[in-house]
Design an enzyme around this catalytic site. Structure first.
Site, mmCIF file in Angstrom:
data_model
loop_
_atom_site.group_PDB
_atom_site.id
_atom_site.type_symbol
_atom_site.label_atom_id
_atom_site.label_comp_id
_atom_site.label_asym_id
_atom_site.label_seq_id
_atom_site.Cartn_x
_atom_site.Cartn_y
_atom_site.Cartn_z
ATOM 1 C CB CYS A 2 -0.846 0.037 1.268
ATOM 2 S SG CYS A 2 -1.720 -1.492 1.554
ATOM 3 N NE ARG A 27 4.108 2.043 -1.462
ATOM 4 C CZ ARG A 27 5.310 1.514 -1.300
ATOM 5 N NH1 ARG A 27 6.303 1.919 -2.044
ATOM 6 N NH2 ARG A 27 5.523 0.599 -0.385
ATOM 7 C CD1 TRP A 75 -2.383 -4.555 -5.113
ATOM 8 C CD2 TRP A 75 -1.224 -5.704 -3.604
ATOM 9 N NE1 TRP A 75 -2.009 -5.745 -5.685
ATOM 10 C CE2 TRP A 75 -1.300 -6.474 -4.786
ATOM 11 C CE3 TRP A 75 -0.541 -6.243 -2.513
ATOM 12 C CZ2 TRP A 75 -0.719 -7.732 -4.909
ATOM 13 C CZ3 TRP A 75 0.034 -7.492 -2.635
ATOM 14 C CH2 TRP A 75 -0.056 -8.220 -3.832
ATOM 15 C CG ASN A 101 3.270 -0.667 2.734
ATOM 16 O OD1 ASN A 101 2.740 -1.644 2.202
ATOM 17 N ND2 ASN A 101 4.492 -0.268 2.436
ATOM 18 N N GLY A 102 2.057 -3.155 4.758
ATOM 19 C CA GLY A 102 2.777 -4.345 5.213
ATOM 20 C C GLY A 102 1.810 -5.403 5.713
ATOM 21 C CD GLU A 480 10.784 -7.299 -19.194
ATOM 22 O OE1 GLU A 480 10.736 -8.257 -18.430
ATOM 23 O OE2 GLU A 480 10.315 -6.189 -18.890
ATOM 24 C CE LYS A 484 7.050 -4.918 -18.708
ATOM 25 N NZ LYS A 484 8.206 -4.933 -17.841
ATOM 26 C CD GLU A 487 4.204 -5.997 -16.333
ATOM 27 O OE1 GLU A 487 4.071 -5.932 -15.109
ATOM 28 O OE2 GLU A 487 5.273 -5.742 -16.906
ATOM 29 C CG HIS A 503 11.919 -30.163 -26.535
ATOM 30 N ND1 HIS A 503 12.379 -31.447 -26.713
ATOM 31 C CD2 HIS A 503 12.851 -29.352 -27.096
ATOM 32 C CE1 HIS A 503 13.549 -31.410 -27.323
ATOM 33 N NE2 HIS A 503 13.864 -30.153 -27.573
ATOM 34 C CE LYS A 602 7.766 0.726 -10.595
ATOM 35 N NZ LYS A 602 7.909 0.266 -11.985
HETATM 36 O O1 M6R Z 1 11.552 -3.800 -7.653
HETATM 37 P P1 M6R Z 1 11.988 -5.096 -8.261
HETATM 38 O O2 M6R Z 1 12.849 -4.926 -9.440
HETATM 39 O O3 M6R Z 1 12.619 -6.026 -7.249
HETATM 40 O O4 M6R Z 1 10.650 -5.787 -8.733
HETATM 41 C C1 M6R Z 1 10.625 -7.088 -9.210
HETATM 42 C C2 M6R Z 1 9.359 -7.354 -9.984
HETATM 43 O O5 M6R Z 1 8.250 -7.254 -9.141
HETATM 44 C C3 M6R Z 1 9.196 -6.361 -11.134
HETATM 45 O O6 M6R Z 1 10.306 -6.391 -11.970
HETATM 46 C C4 M6R Z 1 7.937 -6.690 -11.967
HETATM 47 O O7 M6R Z 1 8.079 -7.933 -12.576
HETATM 48 C C5 M6R Z 1 7.752 -5.590 -12.983
HETATM 49 N N1 M6R Z 1 7.054 -4.483 -12.393
HETATM 50 C C6 M6R Z 1 7.033 -6.031 -14.188
HETATM 51 O O8 M6R Z 1 6.986 -5.004 -15.133
#
Ligand code: M6R
Length: 607
Positions: A2, A27, A75, A101-102, A480, A484, A487, A503, A602
């Site tokens: 959060c 967040r 969140w 938050n937590g 990647e 992208k 997500e 395979h 995030k």
């Molecule tokens: O802050 P971080 O790089 O440790 O985050 C890791 C992943 O949560 C982050 O890279 C996530 O996969 C991306 N936001 C995706 O775009």
């Protein structure tokens, strides 16, 4: 996960809290709320949905002047997103209010104990135990009551607390979740990160785990959980408030992709002198690196993909084996590390729970930690032996874009540096280093093709599935690209090493399942070509990403995007803006908000 914020000072309005909250919406955004003190009364408004919904609820109250307030964007972890579970939470007397938050791991036991003492609970959250605990301990001194309460909490938290008896005071506490305070002459503020504070100040204090802070209009005091006074150590952050705005782009994600050339410049600045890589931070560990047989890397999500590129690069240029693990797996493994082991932790936020736990596990084995991160003062930076900062500026879009590019550049530098230390791989590296320095310019060119990529996105947006394939350096790019796309557009996308198709995955291909082929003219292109032909013969549409000189692809693909010719090691970097823009435009064309993908936040500060 959060976002929390607290403001106290002169001339504040409810709308200042809301504006601060909007900066933290990345967040989490399934509900939002504010609690503010006005005329010795605690006013709380909260609701399910984004901050925009909260704003509508507040209506005319947005203009009210206030002494102190706290706010939250959520969140959900404990309890579904609804009005009751939204923060702030409050005690039985409705005098104390808390944002958190937590996760409070022992909340059930605490709740039962508090209920036995007569406390009434309204929500399903773990957070609600906090105001009730504070109520139990309150004896006229809010800081002391919060201190006693946090000693009972297990788990991770950053909290901000207000009490009607102390109309200009906010108390914050941190253990395991980020909390930053800022102070100007007229306003004292606290938040989950610096972004909301920049409107008021650039002087900030990153609280440490186990610290409490009391902010009042005129003062600021930090104490440890044991009650001892701690020194306030402000640092100046160079991010301007405007850095955190959209600067005219439709979304933060698009803005952040277009910031990539300048990010690369930031990462490279001062790092290359006469073809030698300058990473002074690494000096104490150079001997260890030279003697290393294996380097372990831990990371999650996009950062994991950056780590894979590092693996290919270092293994191809030195005798060192690079062992990359997803942090959530590594943290529960037998680590096989020794006091002479080096562990590289890659994390944009520096707050990813699994990566932090992996680092702690590695440290227990005596390993030395090299952190690659973007966030100054983040938990990772404090727990590592050496920190390589990305300096990519704040990334607001949930999807990692410019931070991925910055990670790649930093990991290239790290790999080249290790290469120079281990086997003085100068001839090859000087050519690569030269190209690396020209990458910002090449990126500017790639970004010019954004109209063409939008056209392709329009053409492909209705497909329900996508297969991304690549070989060698192209494989992490395929992973990647798929991440992208899925997500932010919610289209099913999967990334595979092209050689693995036969395979299993090739069974899925057909006219409804297009293939995004990462196919530069590199040492593996002839193999890649065969894989593309195999996909075509299953009637799959082929969208290929290649380099200008590789006209052979024209005969193989339905659609092609070209990037500049380069050394094969650098294609993961050059191809990144294209896969990012494609995902962005598909999401935008589908009418989705790429900055706030559903179910994601995030930084993943809980397991
Ligand atoms: O802050 P971080 O790089 O440790 O985050 C890791 C992943 O949560 C982050 O890279 C996530 O996969 C991306 N936001 C995706 O775009």
């Amino acid at each position: 996960m959060c976002g929390i914020v607290g403001l106290t000072g002169e001339q504040l309005k409810v709308t200042d809290l809301i504006e601060a909250l909007e900066r933290l919406e990345y967040r989490g955004y399934d509900s939002a709320g504010v609690a503010y003190l006005k005329d010795s009364k605690l006013n709380i408004t909260k609701s399910r949905g984004k901050v925009e919904v909260l704003k509508n609820h507040l209506g005319e109250n947005l203009d009210q002047t206030i002494q102190t307030g706290i706010a939250h964007t959520r969140w959900a972890t404990h309890g579904e997103p609804n009005d009751v579970n939204a923060h702030p939470h409050f005690d039985c007397s409705c005098k104390i209010s808390v944002v958190h938050n937590g996760i409070i791991e022992n909340y059930r036991a605490l709740k039962i104990r508090l209920q036995e003492l007569g406390h009434k609970f309204l929500s399903q959250t773990d957070t609600e135990v906090i105001p009730h605990l504070i109520e139990e301990y309150y004896n006229g001194d809010l800081l002391e009551a919060v201190r006693k309460a946090v000693l009972k909490l297990e788990g991770s938290y950053a909290i901000a607390v207000v009490h009607v008896d102390h109309p200009d005071i906010i108390v914050g506490a941190r253990k395991g979740s980020p909390l930053v305070a800022g102070m100007s002459d007229s306003v004292k503020a606290i938040a989950s990160d610096v972004t909301p504070l920049l409107k008021f100040t650039k002087e900030v204090i990153f609280l440490q785990d186990g610290e409490l802070i009391e902010l009042s209009a005129n003062a600021l005091k930090i104490v440890g959980f044991d009650g001892t006074t701690h020194k306030c150590q402000p640092v100046t952050v160079n991010w301007s408030y405007e850095d955190a705005q959209k600067s005219g782009f439709k979304h933060f994600m698009l803005k952040e992709i277009f910031e990539e050339p300048s990010c690369i410049v930031s990462v490279l600045t001062g790092r290359i002198k006469n073809d030698r890589i300058v990473l002074e931070e690494l000096e104490p560990f150079e001997k260890m690196l030279i003697d290393s047989k294996t380097i372990k890397v831990v990371a999650c999500g996009t950062s994991y993909h950056a780590a894979l590129v590092f693996k290919y690069l270092l293994e191809n240029t030195t005798p060192i084996t690079v062992d990359v693990d997803v942090s959530s797996e590594f943290r529960y493994k037998r680590p096989h590390l020794k006091p002479d082991s080096i562990v590289v932790a890659v994390s944009q936020s520096g707050e990813t729970a699994d990566t932090l736990e992996s680092v702690r596990l590695a440290k227990r084995c005596g390993a030395k930690i090299v952190a690659v991160t973007n966030v100054v003062g983040s938990t990772l930076t404090r727990e590592s032996d050496c920190v390589l900062y990305l300096n990519a500026g704040p990334e607001i879009g949930v999807a990692a874009t410019k931070s991925y590019v910055a990670q790649l550049v930093m990991l290239y530098l790290l790999a080249f540096k290790i290469g120079q230390l281990v086997n003085d791989f100068v001839p090859q590296s000087s050519q690569l280093i030269d190209k690396l320095m020209r990458i910002p310019e090449i990126f500017e060119n790639s970004l010019k093709s954004s109209d063409k990529i939008r056209e392709l996105a329009t053409k492909y947006k209705e497909y329900k599935h996508f297969m991304y394939i690549g070989r060698g350096y192209g494989y992490p790019t395929a992973l990647e690209g798929a991440l992208k796309l899925k997500e932010i557009s919610y289209i099913h996308a999967t990334g595979y090493p092209a050689g693995e198709l036969k395979h299993g995955p090739i069974a899925m291909l057909g006219p409804e399942f297009p293939v995004f082929a990462i196919a530069p003219n590199d040492s593996l292109f002839s193999k890649m070509k065969s894989n593309i032909i195999e996909c075509r013969s299953r009637n799959a549409k082929i969208l290929a990403l290649t380099n200008h000189d590789n006209q052979e692809v024209t005969e193989l693909a339905d659609d092609i995007v070209f990037v500049n010719n380069s050394e094969e090691e650098l294609y993961p970097l050059l191809m990144t803006p294209i896969i990012q823009l494609f995902a962005y435009f598909v999401a935008d064309e589908l009418g989705l908000d790429p900055d706030k993908p559903r179910n994601l936040a995030k930084s993943v500060t809980v397991e």
